[in-house]
Design a protein around this motif. Structure first.
Motif, PDB file in Angstrom:
ATOM      1  N   UNK A 166      21.575   0.049  52.239  1.00  0.00           N
ATOM      2  CA  UNK A 166      20.407   0.207  53.205  1.00  0.00           C
ATOM      3  C   UNK A 166      19.450   0.610  52.543  1.00  0.00           C
ATOM      4  N   UNK A 167      18.015  -0.062  52.995  1.00  0.00           N
ATOM      5  CA  UNK A 167      16.506   0.533  52.614  1.00  0.00           C
ATOM      6  C   UNK A 167      15.631   1.546  53.600  1.00  0.00           C
ATOM      7  N   UNK A 168      15.806   2.129  52.740  1.00  0.00           N
ATOM      8  CA  UNK A 168      13.962   3.057  53.210  1.00  0.00           C
ATOM      9  C   UNK A 168      12.843   2.342  52.985  1.00  0.00           C
ATOM     10  N   UNK A 169      11.623   2.569  53.388  1.00  0.00           N
ATOM     11  CA  UNK A 169      10.202   2.612  52.779  1.00  0.00           C
ATOM     12  C   UNK A 169      10.119   1.198  51.705  1.00  0.00           C
ATOM     13  N   UNK A 170      10.790  -0.051  52.191  1.00  0.00           N
ATOM     14  CA  UNK A 170      10.434  -0.780  51.221  1.00  0.00           C
ATOM     15  C   UNK A 170      11.756  -0.603  49.433  1.00  0.00           C
ATOM     16  N   UNK A 171      12.285  -0.020  49.391  1.00  0.00           N
ATOM     17  CA  UNK A 171      13.628   0.748  48.650  1.00  0.00           C
ATOM     18  C   UNK A 171      14.705   0.248  48.896  1.00  0.00           C
ATOM     19  N   UNK A 172      15.958   0.117  48.327  1.00  0.00           N
ATOM     20  CA  UNK A 172      16.590  -0.209  48.678  1.00  0.00           C
ATOM     21  C   UNK A 172      17.536   1.667  48.219  1.00  0.00           C
ATOM     22  N   UNK A 173      17.815   2.754  48.738  1.00  0.00           N
ATOM     23  CA  UNK A 173      18.594   3.788  48.826  1.00  0.00           C
ATOM     24  C   UNK A 173      20.175   3.559  48.527  1.00  0.00           C
ATOM     25  N   UNK A 174      20.748   2.736  48.858  1.00  0.00           N
ATOM     26  CA  UNK A 174      22.018   3.016  48.300  1.00  0.00           C
ATOM     27  C   UNK A 174      22.907   0.788  49.005  1.00  0.00           C
ATOM     28  N   UNK A 175      23.877   0.639  47.967  1.00  0.00           N
ATOM     29  CA  UNK A 175      24.633  -0.900  48.075  1.00  0.00           C
ATOM     30  C   UNK A 175      25.392  -0.792  47.477  1.00  0.00           C
ATOM     31  N   UNK A 176      26.297  -1.008  48.155  1.00  0.00           N
ATOM     32  CA  UNK A 176      28.161  -1.158  47.855  1.00  0.00           C
ATOM     33  C   UNK A 176      28.846  -1.137  48.974  1.00  0.00           C
ATOM     34  N   UNK A 177      29.913  -1.085  48.825  1.00  0.00           N
ATOM     35  CA  UNK A 177      31.035  -0.895  49.713  1.00  0.00           C
ATOM     36  C   UNK A 177      31.004   0.036  51.201  1.00  0.00           C
ATOM     37  N   UNK A 178      31.171  -0.609  52.421  1.00  0.00           N
ATOM     38  CA  UNK A 178      30.855   0.592  53.408  1.00  0.00           C
ATOM     39  C   UNK A 178      32.294   2.067  53.496  1.00  0.00           C
ATOM     40  N   UNK A 179      33.324   1.447  52.849  1.00  0.00           N
ATOM     41  CA  UNK A 179      34.015   2.422  52.834  1.00  0.00           C
ATOM     42  C   UNK A 179      34.036   3.485  51.837  1.00  0.00           C
TER      43      UNK A 179
END
Lengths: 239, 293
Positions: free
Chosen positions: B199-212
């Motif tokens: 998930x990115x917001x304003x050019x930055x990753x705010x979350x990365x990982x398994x959707x579960x």
């Protein structure tokens, strides 16, 4: 070679080349007829040569439009992506391919102009007819002028990535710049693309430059702009 | 397979992407989510090697892109900057690309059939609908049967049948061990397709990982007339009970629905409602956007 073949295929699968070929041939034929029939008496060889030669303006526009279209229609990026080659290599292949197709257009245009113009000149004007020894270098000069004009246009299209801007830049380079340069130094005009074209197509007589020198000057312009376009492409984004 | 390593892209004073790192793993469909203008397309273009990062680097199979340029067999790309000339037919477009990639012409017919364009392959691209152009872009991306697939909003313009086709295609590729990165603003669609999420917001990753891990079952809604006795029953079992004044219900966290039901049965507390609270991807997405705004 794969890149060049691919880029040639691109040019031959759209109508741009066809329309420019038709328009260029029509204009050359029209120019030949009008100049031959409506220019009074053409009784000198230089006048007859001038009647056959013409400015390859449409070919300049063809190069500009064809290459800038790659960016307009966003077809430049897929070529880079699938080929695994850098943008510079793909751009160089595109310019070579456009030059090659441009050579074909120049041959077609010159051939049409000569096919119509030479018989008219022979039938309607006094003085010596143009001999093969005079026609062949003239035809060579016209073809070379046409092909190099395509390359100049293609380089401008690659540099500017915009069809209208590239066409306007071509007009400026061919017609406006020489006038401005001429105000500074009249002899320098001979070194401009326009000055060189004039010599190659016999649009001017008594130039200080020979035909080979003018051909070299125009080639330097065309290749120089092409190299600049390739270097610029290597540094720019395609996204 | 494809790694973004501290990628930053600046256009003069505007920072489109800033210090972004994540992996696109083989055998996994990774969703790339973010609001409009979050930098998703710029990010995809950098991953494809079309846009040069201001800093950071992209690794393809552990090798920097500068040393290993993507080609049709390694990375397939369908993003906005990849178009087709409107004057060419779909078949001509794909044949040209196949020629540039040194792929056999038979592959063109395969991807035309795969993308459902075989019947219109001779038509000019300029006459195509948005959905057909999307399919053509996907066909071009699939030409080399690449190890990695990068797709920008591929469901745009697709009809429901097309979306189902795409979903199946992406899942099949992941099952064959290929890596897929797909950007989307259709969160419900992404939730059905992806395994990992960035998930990115304003050019930055705010979350990365398994959707579960992002959308776990997170509590149970109950309705009862005896909240005090229910609390006495669930708290010793590890639950926390919170009243929700707006709905008149109680949220029990820390226990799943069967455990709450069992605790209530033992304490002889009547429950009028027992509903597991599941957090939708949309809720989480909005929470992620809001929490950092």
């Amino acid at each position: 070679m794969t890149l060049i073949v691919g880029e040639v295929r691109k040019l031959l699968t759209i109508r741009t080349a066809l329309w420019f070929a038709l328009a260029s041939v029509a204009l050359a034929v029209l120019n030949g007829i009008l100049v031959s029939l409506a220019s009074g008496t053409l009784d000198e060889v230089t006048e007859k040569e001038e009647a056959l030669g013409g400015m390859p303006l449409l070919l300049l526009f063809f190069g500009a439009v064809a290459v800038a279209a790659e960016h307009r229609h966003r077809t430049a990026a897929p070529a880079v992506l699938v080929s695994g080659r850098g943008p510079g290599a793909v751009a160089a292949a595109r310019l070579v391919a456009t030059g090659a197709v441009g050579l074909g257009l120049a041959v077609l245009t010159t051939g049409a102009a000569f096919a119509v113009g030479v018989p008219i000149l022979a039938a309607h004007h006094p003085g010596p007819d143009l001999t093969a020894a005079q026609l062949i270098p003239l035809a060579g000069g016209c073809v070379l002028a046409g092909m190099l004009s395509v390359l100049v246009g293609a380089a401008l299209g690659g540099l500017l990535r915009n069809q209208i801007a590239a066409v306007v830049a071509g007009i400026v380079a061919y017609f406006v710049a020489p006038s401005l340069i001429g105000m500074i130094s009249a002899s320098a005009v001979d070194y401009t693309p326009f000055g060189s074209l004039q010599v190659l197509t016999r649009g001017v007589h008594g130039s200080a430059h020979s035909v080979p020198a003018s051909a070299l000057a125009l080639a330097v312009w065309a290749v120089g702009l092409a190299v600049l376009a390739v270097l610029a492409e290597r540094r720019r984004d395609l996204g | 397979m494809l790694t973004a390593e501290r990628l930053t892209k600046r256009y003069r004073r505007v920072t489109a992407v800033e210090d972004v790192s994540f992996d696109v793993r083989p055998g996994v469909v990774t969703g790339f989510l973010g609001p409009n203008g979050a930098g998703k397309t710029t990010m995809l273009a950098m991953l494809a090697g079309l846009v040069r990062p201001t800093s950071g680097r992209v690794l393809l199979g552990g090798t920097p892109l500068a040393q290993r340029r993507p080609e049709a067999r390694t990375v397939g790309v369908a993003i906005d900057s990849c178009g087709a000339h409107p004057g060419r037919s779909a078949r001509q477009h794909l044949r040209i690309l196949a020629g540039l990639a040194r792929l056999p012409r038979t592959r063109v017919e395969e991807v035309l059939a795969l993308s459902g364009l075989a019947d219109v392959a001779g038509r000019r691209v300029g006459t195509f609908s948005l959905g057909m152009r999307q399919r053509l872009g996907l066909a071009a991306a699939l030409l080399g049967d690449p190890e990695v697939l990068l797709l920008d909003e591929p469901t745009n313009g697709l009809d429901p049948e097309g979306i189902r086709w795409l979903r199946t295609l992406l899942r099949e590729r992941a099952e064959r061990g290929r890596a897929v990165l797909v950007s989307s603003h259709l969160l419900s669609e992404a939730a059905q397709t992806v395994d990992d999420i960035v998930v990115v917001r304003q050019g930055r990753v705010v979350h990365a990982g398994a959707i579960a891990a992002l959308t776990p079952a997170s509590g149970v809604w109950v309705r009862t007339d005896e909240p005090g006795r229910l609390a006495e029953a669930v708290v010793p079992a590890g639950g926390r009970i919170t009243p929700d004044a707006a709905s008149g219900r109680y949220l029990i966290e820390g226990l799943d629905a069967p455990a709450v039901a069992e605790a209530a049965r033992r304490a002889q507390v009547d429950l009028h409602e027992l509903t597991p609270r599941s957090t939708s991807l949309e809720d989480v997405f909005l929470e992620l956007m809001g929490a950092r705004s």
